[in-house]
Design an enzyme around this catalytic site. Structure first.
Site, short mmCIF file in Angstrom:
data_model
loop_
_atom_site.label_atom_id
_atom_site.label_comp_id
_atom_site.label_asym_id
_atom_site.label_seq_id
_atom_site.Cartn_x
_atom_site.Cartn_y
_atom_site.Cartn_z
N VAL A 1 -4.21 9.60 63.45
CA VAL A 1 -5.29 10.52 63.82
C VAL A 1 -6.67 10.04 63.37
CG1 VAL A 1 -3.82 12.56 63.93
CG2 VAL A 1 -4.97 11.95 61.77
N GLY B 1 6.70 15.04 60.13
CA GLY B 1 6.77 15.27 58.70
C GLY B 1 7.62 16.47 58.36
N PHE B 2 7.66 16.80 57.09
CA PHE B 2 8.46 17.93 56.59
C PHE B 2 8.07 19.23 57.29
CE2 PHE B 2 8.25 21.11 52.88
CZ PHE B 2 9.47 21.70 53.21
N LEU C 1 -7.81 10.61 70.03
CA LEU C 1 -6.66 10.80 70.91
C LEU C 1 -7.14 11.53 72.16
CD1 LEU C 1 -3.53 10.67 71.25
CD2 LEU C 1 -3.42 12.91 70.15
N PHE D 1 3.67 7.37 58.34
CA PHE D 1 3.36 6.98 56.96
C PHE D 1 4.27 7.74 56.00
CE2 PHE D 1 0.69 7.55 53.04
CZ PHE D 1 0.83 6.24 52.59
N THR E 1 -7.75 10.13 56.61
CA THR E 1 -6.86 10.96 57.42
C THR E 1 -7.35 12.40 57.45
OG1 THR E 1 -4.97 9.53 56.93
CG2 THR E 1 -4.48 11.75 57.71
N GLY F 1 -13.01 17.30 67.72
CA GLY F 1 -13.66 16.81 68.94
C GLY F 1 -12.80 17.04 70.16
N LYS G 1 -9.29 17.47 51.83
CA LYS G 1 -8.96 18.75 52.46
C LYS G 1 -10.13 19.74 52.40
CE LYS G 1 -4.53 18.40 53.73
NZ LYS G 1 -4.05 18.66 55.11
N TYR H 1 -7.11 13.61 48.04
CA TYR H 1 -6.44 14.70 48.76
C TYR H 1 -7.23 16.00 48.63
CZ TYR H 1 -2.65 17.79 50.30
OH TYR H 1 -1.90 18.72 50.97
#
Length: 317
Positions: A59, A12-13, A63, A36, A92, A102, A149, A145
């Site tokens: 995510v 991403g950015f 993983l 995405f 997400t 985890g 967060k 969002y």
């Protein structure tokens, strides 16, 4: 000391600039992204580098990997993208945090959370300090969002209290620079692309709402300093530029710096759009010795050059 560092949202950015910085600092970087909003073009210059590895992964699924540090940046961050699939956005933030925490718990490694100034909502105090709890609508169109967060921060601090996990939480204020998506709906990319195209510049509301704009290089320096800070400094720490500008001032600056003939167009303000946004960065100054150094004009010049190149290649049409 050379470390193996996992960056989620690494294409991403912000993630791609962090990849560049950590590679330059001599670390091994594992970049994870599901594309995405991330793009391979952002990190294609690193593909083939002996200390860079790229994994396609979401995510929201666990993983299994061996690393020394984790930067959790995975999440769409512009309203256009996070409102496109709000349920996935919340997953997400929340499932992603659970999975990465985890992993950090299993590896006993330090983990960084890219949180956001959106946890403050439409703030009733100005500028915002880290001890402010925020003014957030839990059921609005931005809630996926904002609340996602906020929940991620809750999880990080519960893992810190319950499992003594080493956490670092940064609250990121408006950041801009090369590799922003041209169609992400954020104010800097919107204004610059519209000005370069000579299109009317779209201002929502009367243009008197304020934002503070931090250049990406300054922000990444803050990330690295926070991650390397003593264990006791968990955060949250505000990272952003306290220089405050109205949206109208930014639009006029974009027109001036591009030499555009664009005019200003005013549209209704979206629901729950914050009227003021300015970080108090006293904690970052005191604990990290950090403050932004790149003036808005200098950062905008680099950003304009980037979008001008994209437009000439037809990538931002």
């Amino acid at each position: 000391m050379r470390r193996t560092i996992l960056i989620t949202g690494g294409a991403g950015f912000l993630g791609s600039h962090l990849c560049d910085r950590l590679i330059a600092d001599g670390h091994d970087v594992i970049c994870v992204d599901n594309y995405f909003t991330g793009r391979k073009q952002n990190i294609e210059h690193l593909i083939g580098h002996p200390r860079f590895e790229l994994l396609r992964h979401d995510v929201t699924f666990p993983l299994y990997i061996e690393v020394d540090e984790i930067y959790n940046l995975a999440c769409p961050a512009s309203p256009i993208h996070y409102q496109h699939d709000p349920v996935q956005t919340t997953k997400t933030s929340v499932h992603g945090a659970i999975n990465m925490l985890g992993l950090a718990k299993r590896l006993k490694c330090r983990i960084f959370q890219a949180s956001t100034s959106e946890v403050y909502g439409d703030p009733s105090i100005h500028p915002q300090t880290e001890d402010y709890w925020g003014n957030v609508n839990p059921i609005g169109p931005r809630s996926c969002y904002d609340e996602g967060k906020r929940c991620a921060e809750t999880l990080f601090f519960d893992y810190w209290r319950q499992h003594r996990l080493e956490i670092k939480v940064a609250r990121i204020f408006n950041t801009y620079g090369p590799r922003m998506l041209p169609n992400d709906g954020r104010v800097v990319s919107n204004f610059v692309v519209q000005a370069l195209k000579g299109e009317p510049i779209t201002i929502y509301g009367d243009g008197n709402q304020t934002r503070s704009f931090c250049y990406v290089d300054d922000l990444i320096e803050g990330f690295v300093r926070l991650m390397g800070s003593p264990r006791e400094l968990t955060g949250p720490v505000n990272l952003g530029n306290p220089g405050e500008f109205t949206i109208k001032e930014l639009a006029e600056l974009a027109i001036e710096m591009t030499g555009s003939k664009s005019t200003l167009t005013f549209l209704p303000l979206p629901q729950d759009d914050p009227k003021q946004r300015q970080p108090n960065i006293s904690l970052a100054k005191e604990q990290l010795g950090w403050q932004p150094n790149v003036p808005l004009r200098d950062g905008l010049r680099h950003t304009i050059e980037y979008f001008d190149r994209l437009l000439s290649e037809g990538a931002a049409a």
